[in-house]
Design a protein around this motif. Sequence first.
Motif, PDB file in Angstrom:
ATOM      1  N   GLN A   8       0.805  -1.216   0.000  1.00 50.53           N
ATOM      2  CA  GLN A   8       0.000   0.000   0.000  1.00 50.53           C
ATOM      3  C   GLN A   8       0.844   1.274   0.000  1.00 50.53           C
ATOM      4  OE1 GLN A   8      -2.310  -1.393   3.581  1.00 50.53           O
ATOM      5  NE2 GLN A   8      -4.023  -0.509   2.427  1.00 50.53           N
ATOM      6  N   VAL A   9       2.108   1.154   0.375  1.00 50.57           N
ATOM      7  CA  VAL A   9       2.952   2.341   0.551  1.00 50.57           C
ATOM      8  C   VAL A   9       3.187   3.092  -0.760  1.00 50.57           C
ATOM      9  CG1 VAL A   9       5.210   3.182   1.310  1.00 50.57           C
ATOM     10  CG2 VAL A   9       4.010   1.414   2.634  1.00 50.57           C
ATOM     11  N   PRO A  10       3.559   2.427  -1.869  1.00 44.51           N
ATOM     12  CA  PRO A  10       3.783   3.182  -3.117  1.00 44.51           C
ATOM     13  C   PRO A  10       2.559   3.971  -3.563  1.00 44.51           C
ATOM     14  CG  PRO A  10       4.689   0.969  -3.309  1.00 44.51           C
ATOM     15  CD  PRO A  10       3.895   1.001  -2.043  1.00 44.51           C
ATOM     16  N   SER A  11       1.380   3.389  -3.425  1.00 46.43           N
ATOM     17  CA  SER A  11       0.162   4.092  -3.806  1.00 46.43           C
ATOM     18  C   SER A  11      -0.051   5.320  -2.933  1.00 46.43           C
ATOM     19  CB  SER A  11      -1.032   3.156  -3.698  1.00 46.43           C
ATOM     20  OG  SER A  11      -2.233   3.837  -3.958  1.00 46.43           O
ATOM     21  N   ALA A  12       0.163   5.161  -1.625  1.00 38.86           N
ATOM     22  CA  ALA A  12       0.012   6.293  -0.713  1.00 38.86           C
ATOM     23  C   ALA A  12       1.010   7.400  -1.038  1.00 38.86           C
ATOM     24  CB  ALA A  12       0.189   5.832   0.732  1.00 38.86           C
ATOM     25  N   LEU A  13       2.229   7.012  -1.342  1.00 39.07           N
ATOM     26  CA  LEU A  13       3.237   8.008  -1.705  1.00 39.07           C
ATOM     27  C   LEU A  13       2.801   8.809  -2.927  1.00 39.07           C
ATOM     28  CD1 LEU A  13       6.749   6.308  -1.298  1.00 39.07           C
ATOM     29  CD2 LEU A  13       5.995   8.469  -0.302  1.00 39.07           C
ATOM     30  N   SER A  14       2.239   8.138  -3.889  1.00 46.66           N
ATOM     31  CA  SER A  14       1.822   8.787  -5.131  1.00 46.66           C
ATOM     32  C   SER A  14       0.597   9.676  -4.921  1.00 46.66           C
ATOM     33  CB  SER A  14       1.514   7.729  -6.185  1.00 46.66           C
ATOM     34  OG  SER A  14       0.977   8.307  -7.344  1.00 46.66           O
ATOM     35  N   LEU A  15      -0.347   9.229  -4.102  1.00 53.61           N
ATOM     36  CA  LEU A  15      -1.599   9.958  -3.935  1.00 53.61           C
ATOM     37  C   LEU A  15      -1.481  11.141  -2.980  1.00 53.61           C
ATOM     38  CD1 LEU A  15      -4.033   6.918  -3.623  1.00 53.61           C
ATOM     39  CD2 LEU A  15      -3.883   8.499  -5.552  1.00 53.61           C
ATOM     40  N   GLY A  16      -0.601  11.030  -1.987  1.00 60.23           N
ATOM     41  CA  GLY A  16      -0.522  12.055  -0.959  1.00 60.23           C
ATOM     42  C   GLY A  16      -1.437  11.727   0.211  1.00 60.23           C
ATOM     43  N   PRO A  17      -1.260  12.409   1.356  1.00 63.27           N
ATOM     44  CA  PRO A  17      -2.010  12.058   2.575  1.00 63.27           C
ATOM     45  C   PRO A  17      -3.526  12.174   2.434  1.00 63.27           C
ATOM     46  CG  PRO A  17      -0.160  13.495   3.095  1.00 63.27           C
ATOM     47  CD  PRO A  17      -0.259  13.460   1.602  1.00 63.27           C
ATOM     48  N   ALA A  18      -4.015  13.309   1.933  1.00 62.99           N
ATOM     49  CA  ALA A  18      -5.461  13.534   1.912  1.00 62.99           C
ATOM     50  C   ALA A  18      -6.174  12.538   0.997  1.00 62.99           C
ATOM     51  CB  ALA A  18      -5.764  14.965   1.469  1.00 62.99           C
ATOM     52  N   GLU A  19      -5.640  12.334  -0.196  1.00 61.86           N
ATOM     53  CA  GLU A  19      -6.269  11.413  -1.132  1.00 61.86           C
ATOM     54  C   GLU A  19      -6.172   9.979  -0.623  1.00 61.86           C
ATOM     55  OE1 GLU A  19      -8.330  10.269  -4.595  1.00 61.86           O
ATOM     56  OE2 GLU A  19      -8.003  12.217  -3.650  1.00 61.86           O
ATOM     57  N   THR A  20      -5.090   9.652   0.046  1.00 66.08           N
ATOM     58  CA  THR A  20      -4.942   8.315   0.618  1.00 66.08           C
ATOM     59  C   THR A  20      -6.026   8.039   1.640  1.00 66.08           C
ATOM     60  OG1 THR A  20      -2.546   8.258   0.270  1.00 66.08           O
ATOM     61  CG2 THR A  20      -3.430   6.820   1.983  1.00 66.08           C
ATOM     62  N   VAL A  21      -6.230   8.983   2.555  1.00 61.19           N
ATOM     63  CA  VAL A  21      -7.255   8.808   3.583  1.00 61.19           C
ATOM     64  C   VAL A  21      -8.640   8.760   2.940  1.00 61.19           C
ATOM     65  CG1 VAL A  21      -8.354   9.840   5.608  1.00 61.19           C
ATOM     66  CG2 VAL A  21      -5.861   9.839   5.401  1.00 61.19           C
ATOM     67  N   GLY A  22      -8.875   9.623   1.956  1.00 64.14           N
ATOM     68  CA  GLY A  22     -10.169   9.641   1.287  1.00 64.14           C
ATOM     69  C   GLY A  22     -10.512   8.312   0.650  1.00 64.14           C
ATOM     70  N   ARG A  23      -9.530   7.701   0.013  1.00 69.15           N
ATOM     71  CA  ARG A  23      -9.788   6.406  -0.629  1.00 69.15           C
ATOM     72  C   ARG A  23      -9.965   5.295   0.397  1.00 69.15           C
ATOM     73  NH1 ARG A  23      -6.802   5.746  -6.456  1.00 69.15           N
ATOM     74  NH2 ARG A  23      -7.262   7.847  -7.249  1.00 69.15           N
ATOM     75  N   MET A  24      -9.252   5.387   1.511  1.00 71.32           N
ATOM     76  CA  MET A  24      -9.382   4.368   2.548  1.00 71.32           C
ATOM     77  C   MET A  24     -10.758   4.414   3.217  1.00 71.32           C
ATOM     78  SD  MET A  24      -5.591   4.606   4.304  1.00 71.32           S
ATOM     79  CE  MET A  24      -5.731   3.176   5.383  1.00 71.32           C
ATOM     80  N   LEU A  25     -11.427   5.579   3.163  1.00 70.31           N
ATOM     81  CA  LEU A  25     -12.735   5.743   3.790  1.00 70.31           C
ATOM     82  C   LEU A  25     -13.824   5.964   2.741  1.00 70.31           C
ATOM     83  CD1 LEU A  25     -11.688   8.047   6.764  1.00 70.31           C
ATOM     84  CD2 LEU A  25     -12.369   5.659   6.912  1.00 70.31           C
ATOM     85  N   ALA A  26     -13.677   5.310   1.618  1.00 67.39           N
ATOM     86  CA  ALA A  26     -14.574   5.578   0.484  1.00 67.39           C
ATOM     87  C   ALA A  26     -15.894   4.832   0.561  1.00 67.39           C
ATOM     88  CB  ALA A  26     -13.865   5.237  -0.823  1.00 67.39           C
TER      89      ALA A  26
END
Length: 276
Positions: A32-50
Amino acid sequence: AQAWEPLPDSEWNEAAARHLLRRVGFTALPSQVPSALSLGPAETVGRMLAGVPAFPKPLAIQRVEEKTPGLTQQLRSASGNEKREIARRLREMSRDALFETMIQWFRLASDPRNSAFEKWAFFLGDVFTVGADKVKSAPLIYGHHELMRRGALGKMPDLAKAVSRSPAMIVYLDLQQNKREAPNENFARELFELFLLGVGNYTEKDIKEASRAFTGYRQQFGEFRFARRQYDPGLKTVFGHTGVFDGDDVIDLAFKQRGARTHLPHELIRFDITDD
């Protein structure tokens, strides 16, 4: 103060991404780390709580719901040792169903795809808390947990109103005994102190008047019902406002108070980051 500044873009790295993933969810995978790095913090959290993961009603809860009416009927007509034996069976059946439900939920929450949402729903359940030791019904506890999950991504006033109608909460904070001629203050006090506002953001008069607005809230066979004859229709003054308020009106007034802006964020910080 520096700890609360937004993380500079230059410091968003693998270590920060791993830390965020672990904090937002119960668990995280290296993949999951490479995707989070690419998306950034806010987008990462948004997708995790989608979305809301599916959690079908466990078979153990269904069995309790099926067997409880018959056993309860037997309990009413039994006496002596037979009565004690039936009561013991009811307690054990409910306890075992609750344990099985917890295990199934742990499995759901440990999946990294579900982890963030389930941790958020768990946090809300920690705020709008009920206790199995007093509720003594696995189906009611399960229903309250599902209420947290269904309302987790919605508006907090809507969730608070649903909580006031939760059969488990009605039992846990004695709304079942909240009558027009003898208001019970337990739910109104916890609503302001623990759920919505925090200590110091309400008065004793607010509690006394608000408790009258929740008169008539009842549960029967695990379903909410409103006992209109037990409702107090008189004028009530809460947070300086006077009207013929019901419970929903009180919750709307509470969310307009200054404490409502900070209470849940404060609890979330304590839950996720630090007690200090």
